[in-house]
Design a protein around this motif. Sequence first.
Motif, PDB file in Angstrom:
ATOM      1  N   LYS A 197       1.141  14.406 138.404  1.00 26.21           N
ATOM      2  CA  LYS A 197       1.313  13.940 137.013  1.00 26.21           C
ATOM      3  C   LYS A 197       0.031  14.054 136.192  1.00 26.21           C
ATOM      4  O   LYS A 197       0.078  14.278 134.980  1.00 26.21           O
ATOM      5  CB  LYS A 197       1.830  12.497 136.989  1.00 26.21           C
ATOM      6  CG  LYS A 197       0.877  11.471 137.556  1.00 26.21           C
ATOM      7  CD  LYS A 197       1.522  10.086 137.596  1.00 26.21           C
ATOM      8  CE  LYS A 197       0.538   9.029 138.085  1.00 26.21           C
ATOM      9  NZ  LYS A 197       0.043   9.291 139.456  1.00 26.21           N
ATOM     10  N   ASP A 198      -1.124  13.926 136.852  1.00 23.67           N
ATOM     11  CA  ASP A 198      -2.385  13.972 136.104  1.00 23.67           C
ATOM     12  C   ASP A 198      -2.726  15.376 135.608  1.00 23.67           C
ATOM     13  O   ASP A 198      -3.624  15.550 134.790  1.00 23.67           O
ATOM     14  CB  ASP A 198      -3.538  13.425 136.959  1.00 23.67           C
ATOM     15  CG  ASP A 198      -3.375  11.929 137.234  1.00 23.67           C
ATOM     16  OD1 ASP A 198      -2.622  11.275 136.486  1.00 23.67           O
ATOM     17  OD2 ASP A 198      -3.978  11.427 138.198  1.00 23.67           O
ATOM     18  N   ASP A 199      -2.010  16.379 136.127  1.00 22.43           N
ATOM     19  CA  ASP A 199      -2.219  17.757 135.653  1.00 22.43           C
ATOM     20  C   ASP A 199      -1.496  18.012 134.331  1.00 22.43           C
ATOM     21  O   ASP A 199      -1.724  19.036 133.681  1.00 22.43           O
ATOM     22  CB  ASP A 199      -1.673  18.770 136.677  1.00 22.43           C
ATOM     23  CG  ASP A 199      -2.433  18.734 137.997  1.00 22.43           C
ATOM     24  OD1 ASP A 199      -3.534  18.170 138.028  1.00 22.43           O
ATOM     25  OD2 ASP A 199      -1.908  19.272 138.997  1.00 22.43           O
ATOM     26  N   PHE A 200      -0.590  17.092 133.966  1.00 23.10           N
ATOM     27  CA  PHE A 200       0.278  17.327 132.807  1.00 23.10           C
ATOM     28  C   PHE A 200       0.230  16.140 131.844  1.00 23.10           C
ATOM     29  O   PHE A 200      -0.129  15.027 132.232  1.00 23.10           O
ATOM     30  CB  PHE A 200       1.734  17.528 133.271  1.00 23.10           C
ATOM     31  CG  PHE A 200       1.916  18.646 134.258  1.00 23.10           C
ATOM     32  CD1 PHE A 200       2.072  19.960 133.832  1.00 23.10           C
ATOM     33  CD2 PHE A 200       1.930  18.396 135.629  1.00 23.10           C
ATOM     34  CE1 PHE A 200       2.234  20.996 134.747  1.00 23.10           C
ATOM     35  CE2 PHE A 200       2.093  19.428 136.549  1.00 23.10           C
ATOM     36  CZ  PHE A 200       2.245  20.732 136.109  1.00 23.10           C
ATOM     37  N   ASN A 201       0.638  16.396 130.622  1.00 17.92           N
ATOM     38  CA  ASN A 201       0.859  15.320 129.649  1.00 17.92           C
ATOM     39  C   ASN A 201       2.332  14.947 129.780  1.00 17.92           C
ATOM     40  O   ASN A 201       3.193  15.568 129.159  1.00 17.92           O
ATOM     41  CB  ASN A 201       0.533  15.839 128.242  1.00 17.92           C
ATOM     42  CG  ASN A 201       0.712  14.778 127.183  1.00 17.92           C
ATOM     43  OD1 ASN A 201       0.950  13.616 127.480  1.00 17.92           O
ATOM     44  ND2 ASN A 201       0.622  15.189 125.925  1.00 17.92           N
TER      45      ASN A 201
ATOM     46  N   LYS B 162       3.816  18.732 125.826  1.00 20.43           N
ATOM     47  CA  LYS B 162       4.376  17.519 126.430  1.00 20.43           C
ATOM     48  C   LYS B 162       5.504  17.847 127.421  1.00 20.43           C
ATOM     49  O   LYS B 162       6.285  18.769 127.198  1.00 20.43           O
ATOM     50  CB  LYS B 162       4.898  16.588 125.331  1.00 20.43           C
ATOM     51  CG  LYS B 162       3.764  16.058 124.441  1.00 20.43           C
ATOM     52  CD  LYS B 162       4.291  15.146 123.355  1.00 20.43           C
ATOM     53  CE  LYS B 162       3.149  14.444 122.633  1.00 20.43           C
ATOM     54  NZ  LYS B 162       2.344  15.357 121.826  1.00 20.43           N
TER      55      LYS B 162
ATOM     56  N   ARG C 261      -0.820  22.938 132.028  1.00 15.58           N
ATOM     57  CA  ARG C 261      -1.819  22.099 132.686  1.00 15.58           C
ATOM     58  C   ARG C 261      -3.027  21.801 131.795  1.00 15.58           C
ATOM     59  O   ARG C 261      -3.947  21.109 132.232  1.00 15.58           O
ATOM     60  CB  ARG C 261      -2.268  22.755 133.999  1.00 15.58           C
ATOM     61  CG  ARG C 261      -1.162  22.769 135.040  1.00 15.58           C
ATOM     62  CD  ARG C 261      -1.516  23.591 136.271  1.00 15.58           C
ATOM     63  NE  ARG C 261      -0.374  23.701 137.157  1.00 15.58           N
ATOM     64  CZ  ARG C 261      -0.161  22.941 138.231  1.00 15.58           C
ATOM     65  NH1 ARG C 261      -1.026  22.003 138.547  1.00 15.58           N
ATOM     66  NH2 ARG C 261       0.902  23.113 138.989  1.00 15.58           N
ATOM     67  N   ASN C 262      -3.015  22.317 130.568  1.00 20.52           N
ATOM     68  CA  ASN C 262      -4.114  21.926 129.674  1.00 20.52           C
ATOM     69  C   ASN C 262      -3.841  20.558 129.051  1.00 20.52           C
ATOM     70  O   ASN C 262      -4.639  20.032 128.291  1.00 20.52           O
ATOM     71  CB  ASN C 262      -4.380  22.986 128.594  1.00 20.52           C
ATOM     72  CG  ASN C 262      -3.257  23.064 127.554  1.00 20.52           C
ATOM     73  OD1 ASN C 262      -2.426  22.168 127.426  1.00 20.52           O
ATOM     74  ND2 ASN C 262      -3.231  24.150 126.800  1.00 20.52           N
ATOM     75  N   ARG C 263      -2.664  19.995 129.372  1.00 23.58           N
ATOM     76  CA  ARG C 263      -2.298  18.626 129.003  1.00 23.58           C
ATOM     77  C   ARG C 263      -2.149  18.407 127.506  1.00 23.58           C
ATOM     78  O   ARG C 263      -2.252  17.277 127.033  1.00 23.58           O
ATOM     79  CB  ARG C 263      -3.324  17.631 129.572  1.00 23.58           C
ATOM     80  CG  ARG C 263      -3.477  17.711 131.085  1.00 23.58           C
ATOM     81  CD  ARG C 263      -4.168  16.499 131.568  1.00 23.58           C
ATOM     82  NE  ARG C 263      -3.558  15.392 130.823  1.00 23.58           N
ATOM     83  CZ  ARG C 263      -3.521  14.150 131.203  1.00 23.58           C
ATOM     84  NH1 ARG C 263      -4.049  13.827 132.301  1.00 23.58           N
ATOM     85  NH2 ARG C 263      -2.955  13.206 130.499  1.00 23.58           N
ATOM     86  N   ARG C 264      -1.866  19.479 126.773  1.00 27.20           N
ATOM     87  CA  ARG C 264      -1.643  19.290 125.339  1.00 27.20           C
ATOM     88  C   ARG C 264      -0.148  19.310 125.008  1.00 27.20           C
ATOM     89  O   ARG C 264       0.335  18.449 124.290  1.00 27.20           O
ATOM     90  CB  ARG C 264      -2.415  20.341 124.525  1.00 27.20           C
ATOM     91  CG  ARG C 264      -3.920  20.060 124.528  1.00 27.20           C
ATOM     92  CD  ARG C 264      -4.639  20.755 123.392  1.00 27.20           C
ATOM     93  NE  ARG C 264      -4.752  22.187 123.614  1.00 27.20           N
ATOM     94  CZ  ARG C 264      -5.754  22.774 124.261  1.00 27.20           C
ATOM     95  NH1 ARG C 264      -6.723  22.046 124.792  1.00 27.20           N
ATOM     96  NH2 ARG C 264      -5.793  24.076 124.411  1.00 27.20           N
TER      97      ARG C 264
END
Length: 292
Positions: free
Chosen positions: A176-180, A117, A112-115
């Motif tokens: 989806k906004d929690d993830f890249n 993929k 969830r830090n979205r770095r």
Amino acid sequence: MEPAEKYLFTYKGFYFQPDMASAEYLDTLEDFEIRDSDVFLVTYPKSGTIWTQNILSLIYHEGHRDGTEKVDLLDRVPWLEYNIRNADYISRPSPRLFASHLPYYLAPKGLRNRRAKVVYVVRNPKDVLASYYHFSKTSRKLEEVEDFGIFMERFLAGKVLASLWLDHVEGWYTHKDDFNILFLTYEEMKKDLKSSVLKLCNFLGKRLTEKEVDAVVDQATFNKMKADPRANYEFMPLDILDHSKGPFLRKGTVGDWKNMMTVAQSERFDSVFKKRMEKLPFKFCWDINEES
């Protein structure tokens, strides 16, 4: 309707295979250490997982592309929640590729830090059902249900491995906004594989030459995969898959559900799924011969 405990167990509201994962192991995944270079392929079962595993392996590993390395997909893109070969994921060199059927809420917190993929592949659920039904016959780990109508009712109620298709797809999309995350549909991959490979490369930041992209596309076609011992899952142990009951990679088509479902069954399916499906952003193609 409840599945037999021999075949499935519930962990935090989600069905897993009992002798391939344990609650203790699943507990550890919440704090599984994520690297920025990690790539997670997430799917609901029978949605093109092995196909996309193979594509990712071809994109990342030149040795897979040029045929110099004989590493199979279970080592290239291992399962996060089903560590079948007891691999040491912690000391695995980067970039690490993983496959998973986990719902969004059981994914490692670090995602969830979205770095790192996430690639999520979604397939029209009638074809998922048809494929799932055939798979249940070859899998030694799933309960074989002869009657397709009974199997369909279990699928519609989410009483199968990985629980309810709608919950899985909705969950990942809604959060989806929690993830890249990149969403692909199985059907768009079937219609235009090269565009999908380029979309993946772009998302993953992988710069391949045109020749390399063409090699990925060529080797990721269904017939090439079916003949490739690294990709066709024939390396799976006999206590997991009964190869005598048919190949793991069966047809890989769009619209095979029409060969399985009666009109009444299709209408029953729609009555349960259609309302929630209409809220999803995906334009599902139900037959490869028809435009979605």
